[in-house]
Design a protein around this motif. Structure first.
Motif, PDB file in Angstrom:
ATOM      1  N   ALA A  85      40.655  34.997  36.604  1.00 56.96           N
ATOM      2  CA  ALA A  85      39.947  35.255  37.862  1.00 56.96           C
ATOM      3  C   ALA A  85      39.038  34.085  38.204  1.00 56.96           C
ATOM      4  CB  ALA A  85      39.160  36.553  37.757  1.00 56.96           C
ATOM      5  N   LEU A  86      38.377  33.517  37.189  1.00 56.99           N
ATOM      6  CA  LEU A  86      37.462  32.393  37.429  1.00 56.99           C
ATOM      7  C   LEU A  86      38.240  31.089  37.581  1.00 56.99           C
ATOM      8  CD1 LEU A  86      34.759  33.368  34.792  1.00 56.99           C
ATOM      9  CD2 LEU A  86      34.544  33.518  37.287  1.00 56.99           C
ATOM     10  N   GLY A  87      39.271  30.929  36.780  1.00 54.06           N
ATOM     11  CA  GLY A  87      40.065  29.699  36.839  1.00 54.06           C
ATOM     12  C   GLY A  87      40.771  29.522  38.170  1.00 54.06           C
ATOM     13  N   ALA A  88      40.939  30.624  38.904  1.00 53.02           N
ATOM     14  CA  ALA A  88      41.634  30.554  40.188  1.00 53.02           C
ATOM     15  C   ALA A  88      40.752  29.968  41.287  1.00 53.02           C
ATOM     16  CB  ALA A  88      42.092  31.951  40.599  1.00 53.02           C
ATOM     17  N   VAL A  89      39.421  30.016  41.075  1.00 48.86           N
ATOM     18  CA  VAL A  89      38.477  29.652  42.147  1.00 48.86           C
ATOM     19  C   VAL A  89      38.665  28.220  42.678  1.00 48.86           C
ATOM     20  CG1 VAL A  89      36.037  29.455  42.735  1.00 48.86           C
ATOM     21  CG2 VAL A  89      36.847  31.424  41.416  1.00 48.86           C
ATOM     22  N   PRO A  90      38.801  27.201  41.815  1.00 52.28           N
ATOM     23  CA  PRO A  90      38.958  25.842  42.359  1.00 52.28           C
ATOM     24  C   PRO A  90      40.161  25.691  43.291  1.00 52.28           C
ATOM     25  CG  PRO A  90      38.520  25.749  40.006  1.00 52.28           C
ATOM     26  CD  PRO A  90      38.721  27.180  40.342  1.00 52.28           C
ATOM     27  N   PHE A  91      41.250  26.405  43.013  1.00 52.80           N
ATOM     28  CA  PHE A  91      42.428  26.328  43.891  1.00 52.80           C
ATOM     29  C   PHE A  91      42.080  26.823  45.288  1.00 52.80           C
ATOM     30  CE2 PHE A  91      44.567  26.947  39.688  1.00 52.80           C
ATOM     31  CZ  PHE A  91      45.285  25.768  39.661  1.00 52.80           C
ATOM     32  N   ILE A  93      38.830  27.212  46.672  1.00 46.94           N
ATOM     33  CA  ILE A  93      37.783  26.422  47.323  1.00 46.94           C
ATOM     34  C   ILE A  93      38.336  25.107  47.864  1.00 46.94           C
ATOM     35  CG2 ILE A  93      35.598  25.185  46.962  1.00 46.94           C
ATOM     36  CD1 ILE A  93      34.730  27.300  45.067  1.00 46.94           C
ATOM     37  N   SER A  94      39.202  24.458  47.081  1.00 51.52           N
ATOM     38  CA  SER A  94      39.765  23.180  47.525  1.00 51.52           C
ATOM     39  C   SER A  94      40.731  23.374  48.691  1.00 51.52           C
ATOM     40  CB  SER A  94      40.483  22.494  46.360  1.00 51.52           C
ATOM     41  OG  SER A  94      41.595  23.285  45.967  1.00 51.52           O
ATOM     42  N   GLY A  95      41.147  24.609  48.919  1.00 56.72           N
ATOM     43  CA  GLY A  95      42.021  24.901  50.052  1.00 56.72           C
ATOM     44  C   GLY A  95      43.498  24.704  49.767  1.00 56.72           C
ATOM     45  N   TYR A  96      43.854  24.353  48.524  1.00 57.07           N
ATOM     46  CA  TYR A  96      45.274  24.111  48.229  1.00 57.07           C
ATOM     47  C   TYR A  96      46.067  25.395  48.006  1.00 57.07           C
ATOM     48  CZ  TYR A  96      44.656  19.129  48.382  1.00 57.07           C
ATOM     49  OH  TYR A  96      44.414  17.865  48.834  1.00 57.07           O
ATOM     50  N   ILE A  97      45.365  26.443  47.525  1.00 56.10           N
ATOM     51  CA  ILE A  97      46.004  27.763  47.481  1.00 56.10           C
ATOM     52  C   ILE A  97      45.026  28.713  48.165  1.00 56.10           C
ATOM     53  CG2 ILE A  97      47.058  29.554  46.053  1.00 56.10           C
ATOM     54  CD1 ILE A  97      47.520  27.554  43.878  1.00 56.10           C
ATOM     55  N   PRO A  98      45.107  28.836  49.483  1.00 55.51           N
ATOM     56  CA  PRO A  98      44.073  29.567  50.221  1.00 55.51           C
ATOM     57  C   PRO A  98      44.003  31.061  49.883  1.00 55.51           C
ATOM     58  CG  PRO A  98      45.806  28.741  51.708  1.00 55.51           C
ATOM     59  CD  PRO A  98      46.095  28.199  50.365  1.00 55.51           C
ATOM     60  N   ASN A  99      45.137  31.665  49.579  1.00 54.88           N
ATOM     61  CA  ASN A  99      45.152  33.097  49.271  1.00 54.88           C
ATOM     62  C   ASN A  99      44.700  33.307  47.820  1.00 54.88           C
ATOM     63  OD1 ASN A  99      45.830  35.728  48.562  1.00 54.88           O
ATOM     64  ND2 ASN A  99      47.805  35.699  49.603  1.00 54.88           N
ATOM     65  N   TYR A 100      43.589  34.047  47.636  1.00 52.71           N
ATOM     66  CA  TYR A 100      43.045  34.200  46.285  1.00 52.71           C
ATOM     67  C   TYR A 100      44.037  34.878  45.340  1.00 52.71           C
ATOM     68  CZ  TYR A 100      40.184  35.361  42.311  1.00 52.71           C
ATOM     69  OH  TYR A 100      39.718  35.469  41.035  1.00 52.71           O
TER      70      TYR A 100
END
Lengths: 487, 487
Positions: A85-91, A93-100
Motif C-alpha cells: 500500500a505504501l510502496g504504491a504511493v510514488p507511482f 504521485i509521480s503520475g505514471y500510474i494514476p489509478n491507485y
C-alpha cells in the motif's frame, strides 16, 4: 482481547520506517538520472512515512514476548499488505500510474515476486520508478525467505509450522542453532548470488542499471523487466544463460546452501526435493523442446532447446521472464508451462506455487493409497530423505493442495465476471496465485493485466498475497473463528 | 495364479450372451422401421455373440465363490470394455460409423452414460441405430447402480468399498437384508421412472420413439439425442420440465428411494448429500440466470431462468442434454458449468463426476483443517447425517479427488498433443471424465468429438471408462503391483 494490538501497532511503525529506508536506493537512482518529478514523488512518500513510522515506534510500548499465533498471522498479512500500500504511493504521485488500485496491484506484484504488470509500455517509465518496481522483487524475495525460516519460528510458531513450508526438508534450526545467526547467513547467501549475477551480466556487456533490474527479477524470482519484450529484448544467449542459472538457484531451498558452504556435497545432492526439482524441470525442458521442434516452431532442435530451457526454468521457478511469446507455442507446450505454474519451485526458496516437496508428498500419498486398495491391511509410511513424514505433516500438505486448487477455482469464477475468455481468466488466476506473472491469451507474455476492472485488479492482488503467504496466513483472517475469542 | 481365469472366462461368456440379448429391442426397432441394412448389421453381431457366449458359458467350469479382489477389478473393467467393444460392431457393419475406433468411442460414450458423440449429423442415422445408441445409456445407467450397490458387494468387496461410492450415505445393506432382493427393488425403481417419463412425454405430444430416446438419455444421465440441436429441437417448455425433473431424480442416490417407498420423508429430506445437491444446483441455477439476464443474453429473467434451470441440471447430473448453445454464454456462466462437471451428482445415482458426498467430505475436511491451525490440539471429526465418517473413508475420498484431478491434468496434457486450443482440450477431458458429454469451444454443445485423432479418440474413451468406474477400478490395472503376485 484476542489480539495484542500494541505490539501489532509497534510493528506497523517498524515496518513503515524500514520501508521508508528501503525506498532510499530508488530515490538515489532518480537523482542520478535527474528525474525531478520522481525525486519529488519519493520525498513526498518517504518523509511522512519516516515521521509516522518513528513516532509510532517511539510512543507505543509493547511486549513482543506476549505475541500469540493469531498476532503472527495478522503481522504477516499486514507486513505484505502495508508495504504494498505504501510502496504504491510514488507511482501515483509521480503520475505514471494514476489509478491507485493499479499502482497497488503493481506493488503487490513486486513484493510477492509475481511480476504481473498493468503497464502496457514499461519502457516509458522513468528509471527511478523502474528501479523501485524491480527492487520490490528483491525485498520480497528476501522477505519470504525470512518469513518462512526466521520470522515465523521467532513468533513462536515453530511447532505450528503454519505455512508447512519445509515439512520434511532440512530445516534451519537443525543446522545452525540461533535464528538471528541463521538469518544473517541467509542474507549473505542471497546478497552473494545477487552481486555475482550483477557482475556476470556486466561482464557480458550489460549496463549496470539493466544488470540490477534483471538480477532483482531473477534472484527474487519476480520477473519485472525494464523492456516490453522482457529478456527477449537482448536476444543474447550469454545473458539468458546467466539469468537461467540464477533463477534456477533461487528456486532451490536456501537451507541447502549451508551444505554447499560446508562442502557437504553428498547431503546437497541427495536431497529428495532438489532431485525432484531437477527431474521435473529437465522433463519439461525436454518435452517442450521436442514439441517445439516437431511443430516446426524453430528451425533447429538447438534453438528449440534454447527457448525451452529459459522458459521452463522461468515458469517453474515462478519468475515469469520470457525470451519468446510462449502463448504462440503449441498447446502441449503451453499445458506443460501451465502445470509448472502450479507446481512451482522448492520450499524455502524465493519461488512460489504449491512447491516441489508438497507435490512429492501428494504423489507418494497417492501411490500408497493405490497399494492399499490391494492390501488393505498393509501399513506404509511416507519417507522423504529417508526420514518418515508425520501424518500431521501429510494432512497439512493435503489441506494446502486442496485449498490451493479451491482458491484457483473460486478466483477463476470471480474473475470470470469480467467476461474475458476462460484461458485468460484461468491463467491470470493461476499465474497470480503461483506468483509467476504472465499467463496465456490476453495476459500472455507480451501483454499485461490492464484489461481488468478495478474490482478484478484488487482480486488479483489479493490472490497474489494469498499465494505468497502460503494460503493459510491470509485465508484464516477471513474466518469467523479467527475473530471469535471463545473458539 | 493371481487371477481366477476360469471364472473370469465364464463371466465373459455370460456378458456376451446378455449383451446379445440386450441388442434385440434395437433389432426389433430396425425391423419396425424397415431398415434392412441395420437389421442385417444387428443379426451379424447378435448371432456370433450368442453362439460364442453360450459355448463359453456352457463349457467353462468355474467356481465363483473363489473370486478375489483382483478378479473383481478385472471383471468390472472387462464388463464395460467388452460391452462397448461388441456394442460398436453394428455401427461399423451397417457402415454408418465406418471407423471402428469412432464406433468404439460412441459406444463407450453410451455405456458410460457420457453422451459425447463423434457424429456430425446425428439425424442421418437410421432409427434402429439411434435406438441402440440411446439404449446403451439406459443399460449403462442400470449397470452402474448395480455395479456400485450389488455387484461389488456380491464379489466380496463390501468391506473393501473399492469405489467409495457411498462412503457415508445410507447403504443398501442396511435397509434391505438381501442383495438379490435389493437389486430387484432398484430395477423396479429405475424402470418405473423410465416408464413414467415416457408416458409424460407422450402425453405432451412427443412421438413414442423420441420419448424413449429422451428418456434413456435422461434416466441414464447420458444425453444422447436423436437431433443435432438436442432438446433445443423441440423448444417446448413442458418437455424441458419433464426431462429436467427426470434428470434431477436420476442424480439422487437411488437408495434414498427406499425411504420414499416407505414414506419415511424425514429421512429422505434430511439426507446431507441430497440437501447439498439441492443447494449446489439451486445456487448454480440462480447465479447463471442472473448472469445471463444482466448480460442481456435473453430478453427476460424468466427466459434466463428457463435455460439456466435446464442447463444447470443437465450438467450437474452429468447428462449433457442442451436447450441452448451454452458455449456462447458469458464466461462466468461457463465457469459455473465447468465446476458442475467436476462435482457431478449424488453417489449411487446414474450420474458421474467426483460426486456430492465426496465434495462435501473434502469441504468439511478443509473447514476442520482451518480450525486446527488455531487450535492445534483440538480433535474434530467429520460427520455426515449425524454419523461420524471414519478416517479411512476420509482418506479414501481424498485419494479419489486427488486422482480425479490428476487424471484430468494428465489427460489434458496428452490430449493437447492434438494441438487444439486449451479450452477445447481441457473441457473435452473434464466432460469425458465426468461422463457429461459436451464441453466448450470445438467440443461445445452444437459440435462433436470427430475432430480428434484416432489416438485421442481412444484416450477419451479410456477417460470415460476411468470416470465411470470410479478411477481405481481401471487405474489399478495399470500398476505393477496388480500383476505382481508377490506383493
Amino acid at each position: 482481547m484476542i489480539l495484542n494490538y500494541k505490539a501489532i501497532m509497534k510493528l506497523i511503525g517498524i515496518i513503515i520506517t524500514i520501508m521508508a529506508g528501503l525506498m532510499l536506493p530508488s530515490l538515489l537512482c532518480s537523482y542520478f538520472y535527474n528525474e525531478t518529478n520522481v525525486v519529488i514523488a519519493f520525498w513526498f512518500t518517504i518523509i511522512p512515512m519516516l515521521v509516522f513510522g518513528i513516532i509510532i515506534t517511539r510512543t507505543v510500548k509493547a511486549d513482543f514476548n506476549s505475541l500469540k499465533i493469531r498476532d503472527g498471522y495478522i503481522i504477516a498479512a499486514l507486513c505484505w499488505t502495508l508495504s504494498s500500500a505504501l510502496g504504491a504511493v510514488p507511482f501515483v504521485i509521480s503520475g505514471y500510474i494514476p489509478n491507485y488500485i493499479d499502482a497497488f496491484f503493481e506493488t503487490v506484484s513486486g513484493f510477492t515476486t509475481t511480476g504481473a504488470s498493468i503497464l502496457a509500455n514499461v519502457e516509458s517509465l522513468p528509471k527511478g520508478l523502474l528501479f523501485w518496481r524491480s527492487f520490490t522483487h528483491w525485498i520480497g524475495g528476501m522477505g519470504i525467505i525470512l518469513f518462512a525460516m526466521a520470522l515465523l519460528p521467532a513468533l513462536g510458531m515453530r511447532g505450528q509450522r503454519i505455512a508447512m513450508a519445509e515439512p520434511a526438508g532440512p530445516t534451519i534450526e537443525k543446522i545452525t542453532p540461533k535464528i538471528s545467526q541463521s538469518s544473517k547467513i541467509l542474507y549473505l547467501i542471497y546478497i552473494s548470488i545477487t552481486l555475482l549475477e550483477i557482475l556476470l551480466l556486466e561482464l557480458g556487456g550489460m549496463s549496470t542499471f539493466d544488470a540490477m533490474i534483471n538480477t532483482f527479477g531473477s534472484v527474487g524470482t519476480g520477473g519485472y523487466s525494464n523492456y516490453n519484450s522482457s529478456i527477449a529484448h537482448y536476444n543474447n544467449l550469454y545473458f539468458e544463460m546467466v539469468i537461467t542459472v540464477s533463477m534456477f538457484l533461487s528456486g532451490i531451498n536456501f537451507t541447502l546452501y549451508y551444505f554447499v558452504l560446508r562442502r557437504h556435497w553428498k547431503e546437497f545432492f541427495s536431497d529428495r526435493e532438489l532431485r525432484s526439482y531437477l527431474l521435473i524441470v529437465s522433463a519439461a525442458v525436454l518435452l517442450i523442446a521436442l514439441n517445439l521442434w516437431f511443430s516446426n516452431c524453430y528451425d533447429s532442435l538447438g534453438e528449440s532447446l534454447r527457448y525451452s530451457v529459459f522458459q521452463s526454468v522461468s515458469i517453474a521457478t515462478t519468475t515469469g521472464f520470457s525470451t519468446a511469446n510462449f502463448d504462440l507455442w503449441p498447446t502441449f507446450s503451453k499445458m506443460i508451462l501451465f502445470v509448472l505454474m502450479f507446481i512451482g519451485g522448492c520450499s524455502s526458496s524465493t519461488s512460489s506455487g504449491i512447491k516441489i516437496i508438497r507435490t512429492l508428498i501428494v504423489f507418494k500419498y497417492l501411490k500408497n493409497s493405490i497399494s492399499l486398495r490391494l492390501h488393505p491391511r498393509a501399513v506404509i509410511s511416507i519417507k522423504i530423505n529417508e526420514r518418515p513424514v508425520s501424518s500431521d505433516t501429510v494432512s497439512g500438505v493435503i489441506n494446502f493442495v486442496f485449498l490451493y486448487i479451491g482458491v484457483f477455482f473460486i478466483g477463476t469464477l470471480l474473475l470470470s465476471l469480467d467476461n474475458f475468455d476462460l484461458i485468460t481468466t484461468a491463467s491470470a488466476i493461476a499465474s497470480c496465485l503461483g506468483n509467476v506473472g504472465p499467463g496465456f491469451n490476453l495476459v500472455g507474455p507480451e501483454l499485461n493485466y490492464s484489461i481488468f476492472s478495478n474490482a478484478s485488479t484488487l482480486l488479483l492482488s489479493f490472490v497474489m498475497l494469498v499465494g505468497r503467504l502460503e494460503l493459510f496466513t491470509i485465508i484464516l483472517l477471513f474466518t469467523k473463528q479467527f475473530w471469535n475469542p471463545d473458539r
